[in-house]
Design a protein around this motif. Structure first.
Motif, PDB file in Angstrom:
ATOM      1  N   HIS A  73       0.829  -1.210   0.000  1.00 52.01           N
ATOM      2  CA  HIS A  73       0.000   0.000   0.000  1.00 52.01           C
ATOM      3  C   HIS A  73       0.864   1.260   0.000  1.00 52.01           C
ATOM      4  CE1 HIS A  73      -3.951  -1.795   0.655  1.00 52.01           C
ATOM      5  NE2 HIS A  73      -3.430  -2.595   1.560  1.00 52.01           N
ATOM      6  N   VAL A 146      -7.865   1.486   3.580  1.00 55.96           N
ATOM      7  CA  VAL A 146      -7.164   1.370   2.298  1.00 55.96           C
ATOM      8  C   VAL A 146      -7.714   0.246   1.407  1.00 55.96           C
ATOM      9  CG1 VAL A 146      -5.025   2.480   3.028  1.00 55.96           C
ATOM     10  CG2 VAL A 146      -5.291   0.022   3.388  1.00 55.96           C
ATOM     11  N   HIS A 147      -8.861  -0.327   1.780  1.00 54.91           N
ATOM     12  CA  HIS A 147      -9.496  -1.356   0.940  1.00 54.91           C
ATOM     13  C   HIS A 147     -10.894  -0.916   0.504  1.00 54.91           C
ATOM     14  CE1 HIS A 147      -6.939  -4.713   3.075  1.00 54.91           C
ATOM     15  NE2 HIS A 147      -6.199  -3.895   2.366  1.00 54.91           N
ATOM     16  N   PRO A 152      -7.679  -6.169  -1.743  1.00 53.78           N
ATOM     17  CA  PRO A 152      -6.720  -6.245  -2.841  1.00 53.78           C
ATOM     18  C   PRO A 152      -5.629  -7.312  -2.650  1.00 53.78           C
ATOM     19  CG  PRO A 152      -6.133  -4.429  -1.395  1.00 53.78           C
ATOM     20  CD  PRO A 152      -7.347  -5.102  -0.780  1.00 53.78           C
ATOM     21  N   HIS A 153      -5.720  -8.110  -1.583  1.00 50.76           N
ATOM     22  CA  HIS A 153      -4.692  -9.137  -1.345  1.00 50.76           C
ATOM     23  C   HIS A 153      -5.148 -10.497  -1.895  1.00 50.76           C
ATOM     24  CE1 HIS A 153      -2.597  -6.216   1.224  1.00 50.76           C
ATOM     25  NE2 HIS A 153      -3.806  -5.868   1.619  1.00 50.76           N
ATOM     26  N   HIS A 217      -3.083  -7.149   9.523  1.00 54.64           N
ATOM     27  CA  HIS A 217      -3.773  -6.433   8.445  1.00 54.64           C
ATOM     28  C   HIS A 217      -4.766  -7.410   7.818  1.00 54.64           C
ATOM     29  CE1 HIS A 217      -3.917  -3.336   5.294  1.00 54.64           C
ATOM     30  NE2 HIS A 217      -3.854  -4.285   4.387  1.00 54.64           N
TER      31      HIS A 217
HETATM   32 ZN   LIG Z   1      -4.285  -4.140   2.445  1.00 47.59          ZN
END
Ligand SMILES: [Zn+2]
Length: 320
Positions: A73, A146-147, A152-153, A217
């Motif tokens: 990120h 941030v998602h 996004p993983h 996370h």
């Molecule tokens: Zn992330």
């Protein structure tokens, strides 16, 4: 002496020499042509670079921007990355705003029209994959989440790995139709090896399905769904937001109440909070790798899952 010998050989083998020389020239030409025509790929992460290598073989060169031991990120945009992007034929990205903090300015500054969003040399592989945690309703980065477009993983699931390789295969085949059969064969080979590896990983993880863990996370929803981990809470109160005292207390209470002993931490996070949580709960901190290159012995997609599955199963076996 040498001269005499040369004349002697020339006399008897002149036609052989001519043929050999012509062949050597041809080979040199073919080699140069092949080297020049290698597709120059930049992948935003080492995972995507590793997957591109699986399908591209010797017809591509590929470099990654984010390293596996860095938080994807938040990557520092170095000038060397710009140089790579200026020369790139294809840019492969994770998307879902994972790279939003650092990739768009690099793309713009590269002035490479081939790799801009929407151009044929820009490939966002998220649209080919199974995406989890897509928020219902309005898309927002509220409170620094941030998602905002889903997790996004998603590469941390073998089926998505397979889909990413397929997407890259299709793109490379469009760009180099003559090499399409080569890319097709490499995809099939990758897919077969992945199927075999999945059997191995499933067998190792099977005894531990349903085990409860805490992660730092939200990197593991795809991995957890695939291998049956139950992620109960996170050290971060929200993705991208550092731990707060109140949230840490909540996590400690949850762990005590539910008897959770394992805290999984990505290699780029500060260990102080996880360690203090572990101390107060009798738990254990495990540094699990979300990416290829997280440690130097993990160089490809298979080694990534082997590493994580081994680490997890060893910890579960000890915890009983
Ligand atoms: Zn992330």
């Amino acid at each position: 002496m040498i001269k005499r010998r040369f004349r002697f050989m020339k006399h008897f083998q002149s036609s052989f020499y001519r043929t050999a020389a012509a062949l050597a020239a041809l080979l040199a030409l073919a080699g140069a042509g092949q080297a020049a025509s290698k597709l120059n790929i930049v992948a935003t992460t080492q995972d995507l670079a590793a997957l591109a290598r699986e399908v591209g073989g010797d017809r591509i060169t590929v470099e990654s921007i984010a390293k596996g031991y860095q938080d994807p990120h938040f990557v520092e945009a170095k000038p060397s990355y710009l140089l790579r992007l200026m020369k790139a034929d294809l840019l492969v990205a994770v998307g879902l705003q994972l790279e939003i903090g650092w990739l768009p300015p690099l793309q713009t500054q590269s002035r490479n029209s081939k790799i801009q969003v929407g151009a044929p040399g820009y490939l966002d592989v998220s649209s080919y994959c199974k995406i989890l945690e897509i928020p219902a309703g309005q898309i927002t980065r509220a409170m620094g989440d941030v998602h905002p477009m889903g997790n996004p993983h998603y590469w941390l699931e073998p089926e998505n790995g397979r889909r990413i390789v397929k997407a890259i295969q299709q793109k490379l085949s469009e760009m180099r139709p003559d090499d399409a059969p080569y890319f097709g064969e490499r995809y099939e080979d990758f897919s077969r090896r992945l199927t075999d590896a999945e059997k191995r990983w499933d067998a190792k993880m099977a005894p531990y399905r349903g085990r409860k863990v805490i992660t730092y996370h939200r990197s593991w929803p795809n991995f957890s769904q695939r291998f049956g981990l139950d992620v109960v809470d996170y050290v971060e109160p929200k993705p991208g937001i550092p731990p707060t005292p109140q949230h840490t207390l909540d996590v400690i209470n949850t762990m005590k109440r539910q008897g959770i002993k394992l805290i999984l931490v990505e290699p780029y996070f500060d260990l102080r909070t996880p360690n203090s949580i572990a101390q107060q709960t009798g738990g254990q901190v495990l540094v699990l790798l979300p990416s290829v290159g997280g440690v130097k012995e993990v160089n490809d997609y298979f080694q990534l899952f082997d590493y994580d599955v081994n680490l997890l199963t060893e910890a579960f076996a000890k915890a009983k």
